[in-house]
Design an enzyme around this catalytic site. Structure first.
Site, PDB file in Angstrom:
ATOM      1  N   SER A 199      29.623  36.187  37.782  1.00 33.64           N
ATOM      2  CA  SER A 199      29.031  34.940  38.260  1.00 33.64           C
ATOM      3  C   SER A 199      27.751  34.651  37.480  1.00 33.64           C
ATOM      4  O   SER A 199      27.790  34.539  36.257  1.00 33.64           O
ATOM      5  CB  SER A 199      28.784  35.031  39.768  1.00 33.64           C
ATOM      6  OG  SER A 199      28.492  33.769  40.320  1.00 33.64           O
ATOM      7  N   ASP A 295      38.710  28.930  40.123  1.00 28.25           N
ATOM      8  CA  ASP A 295      37.539  29.640  40.632  1.00 28.25           C
ATOM      9  C   ASP A 295      37.018  28.945  41.891  1.00 28.25           C
ATOM     10  O   ASP A 295      36.544  27.816  41.837  1.00 28.25           O
ATOM     11  CB  ASP A 295      36.462  29.643  39.538  1.00 28.25           C
ATOM     12  CG  ASP A 295      35.243  30.458  39.892  1.00 28.25           C
ATOM     13  OD1 ASP A 295      34.861  30.471  41.075  1.00 28.25           O
ATOM     14  OD2 ASP A 295      34.662  31.073  38.986  1.00 28.25           O
ATOM     15  N   HIS A 362      36.854  34.596  42.462  1.00 28.71           N
ATOM     16  CA  HIS A 362      35.645  34.366  41.659  1.00 28.71           C
ATOM     17  C   HIS A 362      35.313  35.628  40.865  1.00 28.71           C
ATOM     18  O   HIS A 362      35.739  35.773  39.740  1.00 28.71           O
ATOM     19  CB  HIS A 362      34.490  33.935  42.562  1.00 28.71           C
ATOM     20  CG  HIS A 362      33.223  33.609  41.824  1.00 28.71           C
ATOM     21  ND1 HIS A 362      33.201  32.844  40.673  1.00 28.71           N
ATOM     22  CD2 HIS A 362      31.922  33.936  42.077  1.00 28.71           C
ATOM     23  CE1 HIS A 362      31.944  32.718  40.246  1.00 28.71           C
ATOM     24  NE2 HIS A 362      31.146  33.381  41.075  1.00 28.71           N
TER      25      HIS A 362
END
Length: 409
Positions: A199, A295, A362
Site C-alpha cells: 500500500s 484493488d 489489497h
C-alpha cells in the site's frame, strides 16, 4: 449504567460486586476488540515469529521523528546460514494525511506515533522464518520499518515552517536514519537485498528503490517489490480527480517533491511524479509489481469514494464487489483495463516482473504469500513468482483474466 448505579450505593452486596466485575470485564473486552481490528487477517504464528520493536538509535541525531515527535522504529529478525548476508526490508503501509487536521489526528495513533506501536509484531508471509511459508527468503535478515509520517517515508522538515505546525514532517529523514542504522548492523556487506512494502509502503518502495540500491555494495543483487502500491491516477465515477487531488495535497503539505525523481518534477506537476505510471519510468533498479486489478482500497478511496452524491447502488457495490450489477461491473472492468494499459510500457521491461491478479483484495505479500489457500496465477503463488524473478529462474509477467475467473481468490 450498572456500574454507575452501584457506585451511588454506600454498601455493596456480593451480588453487587459480581455485577460490577462483569461490567468491568465487558468494558475492557470491548476496548480490546476496538484496538485489535486486524486480528482476523493475521494467521497463527509461532512464538519465535513475534519480533520485538526497536526504536531507532540514529533518529534523534538525524532529526528523524514521527508526526508527534516520537522516535521511529522497526522490528528486526536476524538472518542465519545461507541468508546471513541477505537483507529484506518491508515498509509498513497505512494511507497518508493531506491536511494539518488529518495529520494531527493521525499523530494520536500508531500511524503517527511510536507511543502506540505494538511492542511485538508477528512476522508472516514474506517476513516469515518458516521455509514452508517463505521458501526463498525465510532465513534472510528481515526488517519491518514502521510507518509514522503520513507521507510514504518522504516528508521534509521545510514543510513544518511553511505550514506553521507543531507536527513533524520527517518521513525522508526516518527512512535515511533507519537505513544508516541497518547499514551499520551489517547490511553494508549485503550480497543480496530486497526492498518491499504494501500500500503506502508499496508506493514508498518505488520512491526509495534507487536510494536503496545506491547505498548497498555494487556487486550485490538488489531488487524491489511493490505490493498494492501501483495507484492509478484516474477520475472517479462522478468525474472528480479524487486520487490526484489527494496526492497533490500530501505532496504540497509535506514537501514530498524533494524525494521524487527530479527529472520528472522538472517536467510536470510534482504530485504526478508520485504515481507509479510516471515514477517507474525513471527507476534504474529491477522492480516487481504485485497488484490486484480490482484493488478494493483503490475502488473505495479513488474510483468510488464515499460521497453524498453517490447513488445507493454504488454505495453498496463499492463495499462488496459481489453486489455490483452489470453496469457497475463494466466500470470496474474498465478500471482493470486502465491498470493494464498503464503498465504496458513496464510490461516490456526485461528486468521487471509482475503478478497482476483479479482478486478483490489489497495487500497480498504477507496475507496471501505462500500457502495452500494463497492466490495463484498459472498455479504459481506470489512467493513462487517473486522467487523465480528475483533469482532469475525464469521471467515472470503474469496477468490474470478478469474477475471473477480466478477460483483461488
Amino acid at each position: 449504567m450498572v456500574i454507575r448505579s452501584l457506585l451511588q450505593c454506600r454498601t455493596w452486596s456480593k451480588s453487587d460486586w459480581l455485577l460490577a466485575s462483569i461490567g468491568i470485564v465487558l468494558i475492557v473486552y470491548s476496548f480490546s476488540l476496538s484496538f485489535n481490528s486486524t486480528s482476523d487477517s493475521i494467521p497463527s504464528v509461532d512464538r519465535s515469529d513475534l519480533v520485538k520493536l526497536k526504536l531507532s538509535s540514529k533518529a534523534k541525531e538525524r532529526g528523524a521523528f514521527c508526526l508527534d515527535g516520537s522516535l521511529p522504529g522497526y522490528h528486526f529478525h536476524k538472518g542465519s546460514g545461507s541468508g546471513s548476508n541477505s537483507w529484506l526490508l518491508y515498509l509498513e503501509g497505512g494511507g497518508g494525511c493531506r491536511t494539518i487536521e488529518s495529520c494531527s489526528a493521525r499523530a494520536m495513533t500508531r500511524l503517527g506515533s511510536s507511543n502506540f506501536f505494538e511492542h511485538e509484531v508477528p512476522f508472516f508471509g514474506v517476513l516469515s522464518s518458516d521455509p514452508s511459508q517463505n521458501p526463498d527468503f525465510f532465513n534472510w535478515n528481515r526488517v519491518m520499518i514502521r510507518y509514522c509520517d503520513g507521507a510514504c517515508f518522504s516528508g521534509h522538515p521545510e514543510a513544518e515552517f511553511k505550514n506553521e505546525t507543531r507536527l513533524f514532517f520527517r518521513g525522508q529523514l526516518i527512512w535515511e536514519a533507519i537505513m544508516d542504522e541497518l547499514l551499520s548492523m551489517g547490511m553494508s556487506h549485503a550480497k543480496r537485498a530486497m526492498l518491499t512494502g504494501c500500500s503506502a509502503g508499496g508506493l514508498s518502495t518505488l520512491i526509495h528503490c534507487d536510494y536503496f540500491r545506491d547505498h548497498l555494495p555494487k556487486d550485490a543483487t538488489v531488487k524491489c517489490v511493490s505490493d498494492g502500491g501501483y495507484i492509478l491516477n484516474v477520475l472517479d465515477v462522478l468525474g472528480n480527480p479524487t486520487m490526484g487531488s489527494f496526492f497533490h495535497d500530501v505532496v504540497t503539505l509535506q514537501s514530498v517533491d524533494k524525494s521524487l525523481d527530479q527529472n520528472c518534477v522538472a517536467k510536470m506537476e510534482p504530485s504526478k511524479c508520485m504515481f507509479p505510471q510516471e515514477s517507474l519510468k525513471n527507476i534504474r533498479t529491477p522492480v516487481f509489481l504485485v497488484n490486484t486489478a480490482y484493488d478494493y482500497w483503490q475502488i473505495q478511496n479513488g474510483l468510488v469514494p464515499d460521497s453524498p452524491d453517490l447513488d445507493e447502488r454504488w454505495k453498496i457495490c463499492r463495499l462488496n464487489i459481489q453486489e455490483c450489477d452489470a453496469a457497475q461491473m463494466k466500470v470496474l472492468h474498465g478500471f482493470r483495463s486502465s491498470l493494464i494499459d498503464a503498465i504496458g510500457e513496464f510490461h516490456v521491461n526485461k528486468e521487471g516482473g509482475m503478478f497482476i491478479n483479479s482478486c478483490n483484495s489489497h495487500c497480498q505479500i504477507r496475507e496471501s504469500w505462500h500457502s495452500a489457500t494463497s492466490t495463484r496465477i498459472e498455479n504459481k503463488t506470489i512467493a513462487e513468482s517473486v522467487g523465480d524473478w528475483y533469482f532469475n529462474r525464469k521471467p515472470v509477467k503474469l496477468i490474470d483474466c478478469p474477475y471473477p475467473c480466478n477460483a483461488s481468490c
